[in-house]
Design an enzyme around this catalytic site. Sequence first.
Site, mmCIF file in Angstrom:
data_model
loop_
_atom_site.group_PDB
_atom_site.id
_atom_site.type_symbol
_atom_site.label_atom_id
_atom_site.label_comp_id
_atom_site.label_asym_id
_atom_site.label_seq_id
_atom_site.Cartn_x
_atom_site.Cartn_y
_atom_site.Cartn_z
ATOM 1 C CB VAL A 12 37.002 37.971 41.159
ATOM 2 C CG1 VAL A 12 36.672 38.020 39.676
ATOM 3 C CG2 VAL A 12 38.363 38.623 41.403
ATOM 4 C CG PHE A 71 34.437 33.264 40.403
ATOM 5 C CD1 PHE A 71 35.347 34.068 39.746
ATOM 6 C CD2 PHE A 71 33.134 33.212 39.919
ATOM 7 C CE1 PHE A 71 34.981 34.806 38.635
ATOM 8 C CE2 PHE A 71 32.759 33.950 38.804
ATOM 9 C CZ PHE A 71 33.693 34.742 38.160
ATOM 10 C CB THR A 115 45.921 32.305 38.901
ATOM 11 O OG1 THR A 115 47.003 33.130 39.374
ATOM 12 C CG2 THR A 115 46.362 30.865 39.095
ATOM 13 C CE1 TYR A 139 44.947 30.238 43.729
ATOM 14 C CE2 TYR A 139 46.788 31.550 42.896
ATOM 15 C CZ TYR A 139 45.436 31.314 42.993
ATOM 16 O OH TYR A 139 44.549 32.135 42.356
ATOM 17 C CG PHE A 167 48.611 38.807 34.718
ATOM 18 C CD1 PHE A 167 47.919 37.927 33.878
ATOM 19 C CD2 PHE A 167 49.990 38.738 34.714
ATOM 20 C CE1 PHE A 167 48.591 37.020 33.058
ATOM 21 C CE2 PHE A 167 50.665 37.831 33.898
ATOM 22 C CZ PHE A 167 49.971 36.982 33.067
ATOM 23 C CG HIS A 185 46.011 40.542 47.250
ATOM 24 N ND1 HIS A 185 44.766 39.992 47.362
ATOM 25 C CD2 HIS A 185 46.795 39.607 46.670
ATOM 26 C CE1 HIS A 185 44.790 38.764 46.857
ATOM 27 N NE2 HIS A 185 46.008 38.509 46.428
ATOM 28 C CG ASP A 280 56.714 38.088 45.807
ATOM 29 O OD1 ASP A 280 55.694 37.403 45.593
ATOM 30 O OD2 ASP A 280 56.767 38.995 46.667
#
Length: 319
Positions: A12, A71, A115, A139, A167, A185, A280
Site C-alpha cells: 500500500v 505505513f 486496520t 497485530y 478492510f 492473502h 477468522d
Amino acid sequence: MKLLVTGGAGYVGSVVAALLWETGHEVVVLDDLSTGHADACPDGVRLVQGTLRERAHDVLAEGGYDGVLHFAAKSLVGESVADPAKYWDGNLGESLALFDAMRAAGVARIVFSSTAAVYGDPETVPIVEDSPTRPTNPYGATKLAIDNVLAEYARLHGFGGVSLRYFNVAGAFGGFGERHAVETHLIPTVLGVALGARDEVPVFGEDYPTADGTCVRDYVHVIDLARAHLLALDACAPGVHRVYNLGSGAGYSVREVVEVCRAVTGHPIPMTVLPRRAGDPGTLLASSEAIRDDLGWTVEHDLTAMVEDAWKFALGGRR
Ligand code: UFG
C-alpha cells in the site's frame, strides 16, 4: 507538500507514494526493506533505508516536511500470535520513535495505516467507526494502541492525525502490487493457482453462517484506498484525530472471489476445503459512510477490476 512515507517500499505504501509523487508532492520513503522491496519505491522518490528508530530523527531533522504517511509495520496476523513481542516492539515501539522524531522536527500532520483487525469479530455489520474495538490478535491490538496514541498526541501535543482502517485491500496500480515473501492473502493465493505456482486454493472453512458457508470480506481497490490518503492528508487539523473505515461496503465470499478469478484468468482454479483458519471472523463489512460524507471519498473499482489489475501485475507488471 514535502512528505515522509514510512513503509513506502511495501504494497500500500508504494502505491500511495507513487500517487503522491504523480500529483506533484515531494516524497521521501523511509523503509527498512524487511518486507518491502527497493524497486517498489517509485522512480523520482528518494529511498532512505532503515528503521524508524534508526532514521526517522535525522530524516525529519533535514527540515521542510509538511507531513508523514505512516505505513511501516509488521502485518501478518498469524506471526503476531506466534511472536507478540515482535509486533508490540515493531509496530507500537517503532511508531513512538517516529512520533518523537515528528515532535522534535515540529511536524504534526500524520495519516496512519490502521486496520479492520482493531474491531475483531464484530457483533454487527456493517462496522462503523464507533463499533467496539476488541482485537482478537496482537497485530490488531498494536494498531489499536497506535490509534490511541495518535488520539492522545492530538489532544496533548497538537498532532493533526487521521487513522484509516483498511478492510481487504486488493489490486495493483501502475506496476505496484502485492509481493509478499509469505503470501497469506486470498486473491494473490488464488491467482498463484492460475499461474501454476500452486495446485489448488485452500478454502479455510465452509461452515460459516454465510450464504455459501465461506467467509465474506469487503474488498477495496488499492488505488481507491490510496486516493483516501490524499483526502485524509488535506483533512488533518491540528489537535484533532479522526478515524475512518475504508471498504467498499460490498461483501464477497471466498467462493465468489474464486469465481471472479476464474472469469478473469480463464483458468479452472481448483479448490480444496480445509478446516477454518484460527481467528477468522465469518463476515467483515465496512461502513465507509463517514469518510464519504466528511471527505467525499467514493469507491470507483469493483472486485473484477481488482482481480484484473492484480492479474496483470502477477503476469509481470513493471516490477
Ligand atoms: N482465505 C482462504 N484461503 C486462503 C487465504 C484466505 O480461504 O488461501 C480466506 C480467509 O479465511 C478469509 C478470506 O479468505 O476468510 C480473506 O483472507 P485474507 O487472508 O486475504 O484476509 P483477512 O480477511 O484474513 O485479513 C485482512 C487483512 C489483515 C487484517 C484483516 C482484518 O489482510 O491485515 O483483514 O480482519 F488484519
